[in-house]
Scaffold this active site. Structure first.
Site, PDB file in Angstrom:
ATOM      1  N   SER A   1      16.173 -19.882  23.528  1.00 20.54           N
ATOM      2  CA  SER A   1      16.337 -19.115  22.471  1.00 20.54           C
ATOM      3  C   SER A   1      17.877 -19.163  21.820  1.00 20.54           C
ATOM      4  CB  SER A   1      16.163 -17.411  22.846  1.00 20.54           C
ATOM      5  OG  SER A   1      14.782 -17.276  22.568  1.00 20.54           O
TER       6      SER A   1
ATOM      7  N   LYS B   1      23.995 -10.817  19.330  1.00 20.42           N
ATOM      8  CA  LYS B   1      22.733 -10.572  19.346  1.00 20.42           C
ATOM      9  C   LYS B   1      22.381  -9.293  19.670  1.00 20.42           C
ATOM     10  CE  LYS B   1      18.521 -12.938  21.175  1.00 20.42           C
ATOM     11  NZ  LYS B   1      17.723 -13.973  22.173  1.00 20.42           N
TER      12      LYS B   1
ATOM     13  N   SER C   1      14.663 -17.118  19.859  1.00 19.32           N
ATOM     14  CA  SER C   1      14.789 -15.616  19.222  1.00 19.32           C
ATOM     15  C   SER C   1      16.199 -15.280  18.810  1.00 19.32           C
ATOM     16  CB  SER C   1      14.431 -14.688  20.507  1.00 19.32           C
ATOM     17  OG  SER C   1      15.308 -14.674  21.523  1.00 19.32           O
TER      18      SER C   1
END
Ligand code: GLN
Length: 447
Positions: A151, A52, A127
């Site tokens: 997330s 990420k 997210s």
């Protein structure tokens, strides 16, 4: 082959913000040479991975999907990267996300939205939407996400993959760009439970650079992962399958409960009365912490710098107005409001009290039960654009994931079926602090 696959279809999926092709291929060739010499060291030798884009990777762009960090190349690796790199994986690239990890659909990325590989009309969740989509699309066997209020788990549920939010303090946050420091944890996203347990084993533990992470906690999740579930006691809170939860999602959880019973566990319905205040407490606390953490982006030290300001104050204002997207600004405004004199006691302190009450209720359950189960999300993935103008609705959708962050407890999402429209549904397993092993054991048998 994977780089080719990414080139062929990630233009549609949008799971990568940066593809590390040149360096990645070089690394793969180096590892091929080592393999030819029979020197295959490391548990992840040659295994491709995605990360990420809010986890610092030395000399590799780390943007947090924000204009603010569009050109930011960290000078150091996050602790999790040090730990992974010791095992000789191949870094495939950095993954799309909601800006600064604020959101639940990856529509808040400054660069581009990501899409769900199961149905490209649908959001992948967020997210960590890019991380989950990349695993689901078969670009990487594992990826790291971050989970402040769901997330890792929510995009894993939407994309039909396995995602773990570890116990707060299990994994070092050093090098994770801070959103809400008392809630943030890095966690693995994988195709199956065993891989997930393996990756968490590798990234667990502290190098002493994050004072809130625990050194020396046992992290051997694979040992006994296939143990029989007879005697295991599982709690199913009625609030997790009640009002506001889609019928097909509740039905899927009930079916999952029957599967656990057929595996020898007992499942009983219980209550966590303060569940309904979780979202309010979470958004007050997370936004308060975010407003403090994001104060560092001032256009002076690093990141985006606005042009043409005449005074220092104007420079801050211009930089932050131009560098942050609207959801990030909304959180900063909410956070500074909550922390301001006159509102602090009424909102921030009360949110902290709720946090304690929720922890007390869940701790109480764990004195009697091994695990708590429920859905990961109230619905399966929705269409892109469906909720993007309705922040409050998106916030409410976090009701099932925020309890684990507020209480610091570990929680895993695993696939548990498909909706009528053929979109994945996730089952969530929550454990007591540092009880990841029990979660993995139950999830492995369930899978
Ligand atoms: N959807 C939640 C939020 O927008 C969770 C985000 C996260 O876990 N990073 O705050």
């Amino acid at each position: 082959a994977l780089f080719e696959r990414i080139e062929a279809s990630d233009e549609t999926i949008g799971s990568f913000l940066f593809v590390n092709k040149e360096e990645g291929l070089k690394r793969a060739e180096e590892l091929d040479r080592l393999q030819a010499e029979d020197r295959m060291d490391g548990a992840l030798f040659g295994i491709p991975m995605g990360i990420k884009d809010n986890i610092c990777t030395k000399d590799i762009l780390t943007t947090c999907a924000s204009r603010m960090l569009e050109d930011f190349n960290p000078v150091y690796d996050a602790t999790v990267m040090d730990k992974l790199n010791e095992e000789n994986p191949v870094m495939m690239g950095k993954q799309n996300m909601d800006e600064f990890a604020m959101g639940g659909s990856t529509e808040n990325s400054y660069f581009k939205p990501a899409r769900n590989p199961w149905d490209t009309k649908a959001v992948p969740g967020g997210s960590s939407g890019g991380s989950a989509a990349a695993v689901a699309a078969g670009y990487v066997p594992f990826s790291l996400g971050s989970d402040t209020g769901g997330s890792v788990r929510q995009p894993s549920a939407f994309c039909g993959v396995v995602g773990m939010k570890p116990t707060y303090g299990r994994v070092s946050r050093y090098g994770l760009v801070a959103f809400a420091s008392s809630l943030d944890q890095i966690g693995p996203i994988t195709r199956n439970v065993r891989d997930n347990a393996k990756i968490l084993e590798i990234i667990s533990g502290s190098h002493g650079k994050d004072s809130t992470s625990m050194p020396g906690v046992e992290a051997e999740f694979l040992e006994g992962i296939d143990r029989d579930l007879s005697g295991m006691k599982i709690a199913l809170p009625k609030e997790f399958i009640g009002e506001g939860i889609d019928d097909e999602v509740s039905a899927s959880v009930r079916r999952s409960a029957e599967i656990f019973e057929s595996l020898g566990a007992t499942v009983e319905e219980v209550s966590i009365p303060h569940t309904k205040y979780g979202v309010s407490a979470y958004y007050l606390i997370a936004s308060s912490e975010a407003s403090a953490n994001l104060a560092r982006f001032d256009g002076i030290r690093y990141g985006y710098k606005a042009e043409g300001a005449q005074t220092l104050e104007e420079h801050y204002k211009k930089t932050r107005s131009e560098g942050f997207g609207s959801e990030v600004k909304r959180r900063i405004l909410l956070g500074t409001f909550v922390l301001s004199a006159g509102h602090y006691d009424q909102h921030y302190i009360r949110a902290q009290k709720l946090r304690s009450l929720l922890e007390g209720e869940m701790k109480q359950l764990f004195s009697e039960y091994d695990l708590i189960i429920g859905p990961t999300t109230p619905t399966a993935a929705y269409d892109i654009g469906e909720k993007s103008d309705d922040s409050l609705q998106m916030y409410k959708d976090d009701i099932l994931t925020v309890p684990a962050n507020l209480t610091g407890m570990p929680a895993l999402s695993i696939p548990s079926g498909l909706s009528r429209d053929g979109r994945p549904i996730g089952l969530q397993l929550i454990g007591n602090h540092f009880d990841e092993k029990k979660i993995y054991n139950a999830a492995f048998k369930f899978e």
